[in-house]
Design a protein around this motif. Structure first.
Motif, mmCIF file in Angstrom:
data_model
loop_
_atom_site.group_PDB
_atom_site.id
_atom_site.type_symbol
_atom_site.label_atom_id
_atom_site.label_comp_id
_atom_site.label_asym_id
_atom_site.label_seq_id
_atom_site.Cartn_x
_atom_site.Cartn_y
_atom_site.Cartn_z
ATOM 1 N N UNK A 1 61.202 55.337 38.513
ATOM 2 C CA UNK A 1 60.442 55.378 39.762
ATOM 3 C C UNK A 1 59.711 54.072 40.052
ATOM 4 N N UNK A 2 59.362 53.327 39.025
ATOM 5 C CA UNK A 2 58.647 52.067 39.266
ATOM 6 C C UNK A 2 59.599 50.890 39.040
ATOM 7 N N UNK A 3 60.198 50.834 37.849
ATOM 8 C CA UNK A 3 61.178 49.782 37.604
ATOM 9 C C UNK A 3 62.293 49.868 38.632
ATOM 10 N N UNK A 4 62.716 51.097 38.947
ATOM 11 C CA UNK A 4 63.769 51.282 39.928
ATOM 12 C C UNK A 4 63.231 51.202 41.348
ATOM 13 N N UNK A 5 62.585 52.293 41.774
ATOM 14 C CA UNK A 5 62.254 52.423 43.195
ATOM 15 C C UNK A 5 61.333 51.307 43.694
ATOM 16 N N UNK A 6 60.309 50.937 42.918
ATOM 17 C CA UNK A 6 59.381 49.917 43.433
ATOM 18 C C UNK A 6 60.055 48.544 43.480
ATOM 19 N N UNK B 1 62.264 65.590 43.841
ATOM 20 C CA UNK B 1 61.384 64.499 44.291
ATOM 21 C C UNK B 1 61.738 63.189 43.601
ATOM 22 N N UNK B 2 62.235 63.277 42.360
ATOM 23 C CA UNK B 2 62.660 62.055 41.687
ATOM 24 C C UNK B 2 63.789 61.410 42.485
ATOM 25 N N UNK B 3 64.687 62.249 43.011
ATOM 26 C CA UNK B 3 65.780 61.710 43.815
ATOM 27 C C UNK B 3 65.294 61.282 45.175
ATOM 28 N N UNK B 4 64.223 61.944 45.665
ATOM 29 C CA UNK B 4 63.635 61.481 46.923
ATOM 30 C C UNK B 4 63.155 60.040 46.727
ATOM 31 N N UNK B 5 62.676 59.752 45.529
ATOM 32 C CA UNK B 5 62.167 58.402 45.295
ATOM 33 C C UNK B 5 63.285 57.400 45.014
#
Ligand SMILES: [Cu+2]
Ligand SMILES: [Cu+2]
Lengths: 313, 559
Positions: B400-405, B262-266
């Motif tokens: 997930x936030x610094x990256x994906x968002x 799921x981390x990679x899904x994000x």
């Protein structure tokens, strides 16, 4: 408490080893971050739109070679880091055989600790300086985690199984003990302290505790109170195996397997008697799961383990 | 409600029909099968969930301002962080880029009229909303206090919140994910325009393809694990209960078998977004296109084999830990390759610093820190010390936030003109991008330190010596909250008052820019044909022509 600490106390033999890996990783990370940030910002400024920097053809080396180069460089770095961390991990797996064995029970929301002398404490753990200590732990309800930052030690404490951790304290003092696995409402109140005492002080402390039976003696009483003795007695009404000298021996099972009667086997025999039935006996022993509390269980198991010493002349 | 904002009769001569004006009624939106409209529906829903998750985060940061538990009750705090985790993971981050930008852009980028299964696409939105309703019910009924991880036996026997409803909500949301994943895979396989070969696909499409594979393979395992939790809690079936010979660790294995991927899904979708942004604003072909593709494929495969690194202190065998540690180091390599390739895409470019590029640069920085701290967690002896502390909290928020968002915001700005036909206000957007980077670093960097010092996560009250770090983090969170809200305000403003963008304000390559902005209902007036690869920002072999206007590059040769 003066000043703000930037590095946690190092109070176990393991701590400097963990910190060495941590520091190496810090250095590696700093180098890579500086490299990436330097290149990124350097390129961004030099090749900003409208700058006079020449653009032309890409140098030939900036093609597949460089990709293969940095792929293998990072792979090599990753392997090296793995090798170093893995070697340190394996070196710390086995506790020394003479380690002092202390039993820990995690329960919502307190830690109960029992010393070999029979001393019992709540939310505190007194240990002797410089002596290896082995914690044998289990939980009564949900999963907890025994965490002593100053020792770089953490181990989940799981219902229905025994988990172990060991350490050698190297600095006298008082340290935080935390529950690190979320265990319900008062999880953050499930904390206490670890007190490292010079060995003489530890001995004095442990004798000053309310005089009581030691763990095995308490277990002998529970063995009778729970009704185990009714079956497990020579010439009793039920055909049940004798338990003296069982611990540490190979046991032949009804299904043909041979297993080592270690601590986990003793626990399972009490909680899940159908799982490993001893050869030559009927599976009539009832399960004590839910009947015996975790504390009683630990005492009875300690009693059974003590029967080994009694049996060997 | 806001179609007026896109009034096609605005003074610009004849505007071609756009998907936004194809229907004005609520009904036309709720029954649409146009992938672009469904993307908008998703965007509205996700914005709502982002707010809910954000409010929970605000409560957490407020409570932690002081060491004592004073603002919330212990139970209230536990419910707040559970809510934050469940909503942000399953109702925001996991769907975020695929269902909005992915849904909108994949057909446009490959030259298709729509997704392969337009009705399945709409259905997946309804399933998502049903899951959202269940989640809303869970919250209104008092919430749940298991953490987003639902560990047994806490979740099955001891927690007294609405575990069944919460697990049910996540279970249902999973089906929406799977439907979107299947749809994206089928679309990318079957709907590519003539000439759009696999190695001419933009990296964003590759990101969507690899993430869909992970979604489709991993989500069923989560569904199964949650079903078992519900069976044990709701029906009393002893599955993980140690008193009946069950094993609580079995649940952890199942859970992380999904939740590590799921981390990679994000993050995989963000890889795609960042590649589009960097190339466009550096006016540069991507450095090492094939390596970027292989890196994503490698991550999506090896990402399935590393779940055990969440369980180094769980009581799992030390030798199993060793294997998982090894594989976790292995999976770090492709991420490093991506960072190097983005960096070298800057080399000899013509770099402009519009807001999307600032988001992309911020992403590369934060993702690098997040990835490097992953190496700490892959090393067993270090992980033993920092797992379940704020170090881990900082690590995964960096990714997930610094990256994906950040990537999501960057992508939203970049394609905003495509989606709405309007330009956002550039100065505000640059300010927000810079603020987001520093607000983020300010919030989460102290967490690395306090975690290393021993501050456990999920603590409602804590020893006073950690207060200084919590105060810093809470202060940073205030900046960060502002940086997230500001774009929502000016983007909404731009719907009505933003300048008209024209079809291709960035002079970007990519088929999505070769049609009108906003695109017509069926995307392209004539079927595009593709003759070349992506990112043709300059002639092959050389850099962009210095001082000359950008050469007009088209991927297709349609009019
Ligand atoms: Cu706890
Ligand atoms: Cu993971």
């Amino acid at each position: 408490m003066g000043g703000v600490a930037l590095w946690p106390a190092q109070a176990s033999a393991e701590a400097p080893r963990v910190d060495a890996i941590f520091s190496l990783l810090l250095v590696v990370s700093a180098v890579i971050i500086l490299l990436v940030a330097g290149l990124l910002l350097g390129f961004a400024i030099r090749y900003r739109r409208g700058s006079k920097a020449p653009r032309g053809r890409l140098p030939a080396i900036l093609s597949r070679d460089i990709e293969i180069g940095w792929t293998s460089a990072t792979a090599f770095l990753a392997l090296f880091l793995f090798w170093w961390a893995g070697a340190a991990q394996l070196a710390a797996v086995q506790p020394p055989p003479q380690a002092l064995e202390i039993r820990v029970i995690g329960r919502q929301w307190m830690w109960e600790v029992r010393h070999p002398s029979g001393a019992r404490e709540l939310d505190e753990l007194h240990v002797p300086l410089g002596e290896p200590v082995r914690l044998v732990m289990s939980a009564e309800d949900v999963i907890h985690s025994f965490f002593v930052p100053a020792f770089r030690l953490k181990q989940d404490v799981v219902p229905g199984r025994l988990t172990e951790a060991w350490f050698t304290a190297t600095q006298p003092g008082e340290y935080h003990l935390f529950c690190a696995e979320f265990c319900g409402t008062e999880h953050s109140a499930m904390r206490g302290r670890v007190v490292v005492l010079p060995p003489e002080d530890y001995a004095r402390w442990s004798h000053a505790q309310p005089e009581g039976d030691n763990l095995a003696q308490q277990g002998a009483k529970a063995f009778v109170a729970l009704g185990c003795a009714g079956c497990h007695v020579a010439g009793g009404p039920v055909h049940a195996p004798g338990l003296a000298g069982l611990y540490g021996r190979q046991v032949a099972l009804a299904d043909g397997r041979r297993v080592m009667a270690d601590e986990a086997y003793l626990r399972d025999s009490i909680l899940l008697p159908r799982q490993d039935v001893v050869a030559g006996y009927d599976p009539v022993m009832p399960s004590f799961a839910g009947v015996a509390s975790e504390a009683e269980l630990q005492r009875v198991v300690a009693y059974l383990m003590s029967l080994r010493e009694a049996a060997t002349p | 409600m806001s179609e007026v904002a896109f009034d096609p009769t605005a003074p610009h001569g004849v505007h071609p029909p756009s998907y936004l004006t194809a229907g004005h009624t609520l009904r036309s939106w709720l029954t649409t099968t146009d992938h672009k409209r469904i993307a908008i529906l998703y965007m509205l829903a996700l914005t709502l969930f982002f707010f809910i998750g954000g409010i929970a985060a605000a409560l957490i940061r407020l409570e932690l301002f002081t060491p004592a538990g004073d603002l919330l009750t212990a139970e209230g705090y536990n419910r707040a962080f559970t809510l934050h985790g469940v909503i942000m993971v399953w109702f925001f981050l996991v769907p975020s880029i695929p269902v909005t930008l992915g849904n909108f852009l994949v057909p446009l980028m490959i030259g298709a009229e729509d997704m392969a299964f337009p009705r399945l696409n709409l259905l997946s939105w309804y399933i998502f909303m049903a899951a959202g309703l269940l989640a809303a019910f869970t919250i209104l009924a008092g919430g749940v206090e298991t953490g987003w991880t639902f560990y047994t036996p806490l979740a099955t026997a001891f927690a007294n919140g609405n575990v069944l409803a919460a697990a049910g909500a996540v279970f249902v949301a999973g089906f929406s994910s799977i439907a979107t994943g299947v749809n994206l895979i089928a679309t990318i396989h079957t709907q590519r325009a003539p000439g759009m070969t696999w190695f001419r696909l933009p990296l964003f499409v590759w990101g969507m393809y690899t993430v869909s594979i992970v979604i489709v393979l991993a989500t069923p395992v989560l569904a199964m694990a949650l079903l078992l939790i519900m069976a044990e809690r709701g029906l009393g079936l002893p599955i993980f209960d140690p008193a009946h010979g069950g094993d609580p660790l079995l649940f952890q294995h199942l859970f992380w078998f999904y939740s590590h991927p799921a981390v990679y899904i994000m993050i995989l979708p963000s890889f795609g977004v960042i590649s589009e942004l960097v190339t466009c604003f550096a006016r540069r072909r991507i450095f090492g296109y094939e390596f970027m593709v292989y890196a994503m494929a490698w991550i999506s495969i090896v990402g399935f084999l590393v779940w055990g690194h969440h369980m180094f202190v769980s009581g799992m065998s030390s030798y199993a830990s060793l294997v998982f540690s090894f594989l976790s180091f292995v999976v770090a390599v492709p991420s490093a390759i991506k960072v190097f390739n983005w960096t070298f895409t800057f080399y000899r470019g013509e770099i402009g610093f519009a807001a999307p590029m600032l988001y992309a640069i911020g992403f590369i920085g934060l993702f690098t820190v997040g990835g490097l701290t992953g190496l700490f967690l892959a090393s067993v002896p270090v992980d033993v010390h920092v797992t379940d502390t704020y170090f881990v909290v900082a690590h995964f928020h960096y990714i997930m936030v610094g990256g994906a968002v950040s990537a999501f915001y960057g992508g939203l700005h970049f394609w905003w003109p495509k989606i709405t036909g309007r330009l956002y206000p550039e100065a505000w957007a640059r300010f927000a991008a810079v603020l987001m980077f520093f607000g983020f670093a300010f919030t989460f960097t102290p967490m690395f330190l306090m975690g290393f010092l021993g501050m456990p996560r999920r603590y409602y009250s804590y020893p006073a010596e950690f207060q200084i770090w919590h105060v810093l983090a809470s202060a940073g969170a205030l900046l960060l909250a502002f940086a997230y809200l500001l774009p929502m305000a000016y983007l909404a403003w731009s719907l009505r008052w933003g300048r008209r963008a024209g079809d291709n304000p960035w002079q970007a390559t990519g088929l999505e820019w070769s049609t009108t902005s906003p695109p017509p209902p069926h995307n392209f007036a004539t079927m595009p044909r593709v003759a070349e690869g992506p990112y043709l920002y300059h002639p092959a072999e050389t850099g962009p022509q210095h001082g000359q206007p950008e050469p007009e590059q088209k991927q297709g040769d349609h009019p």
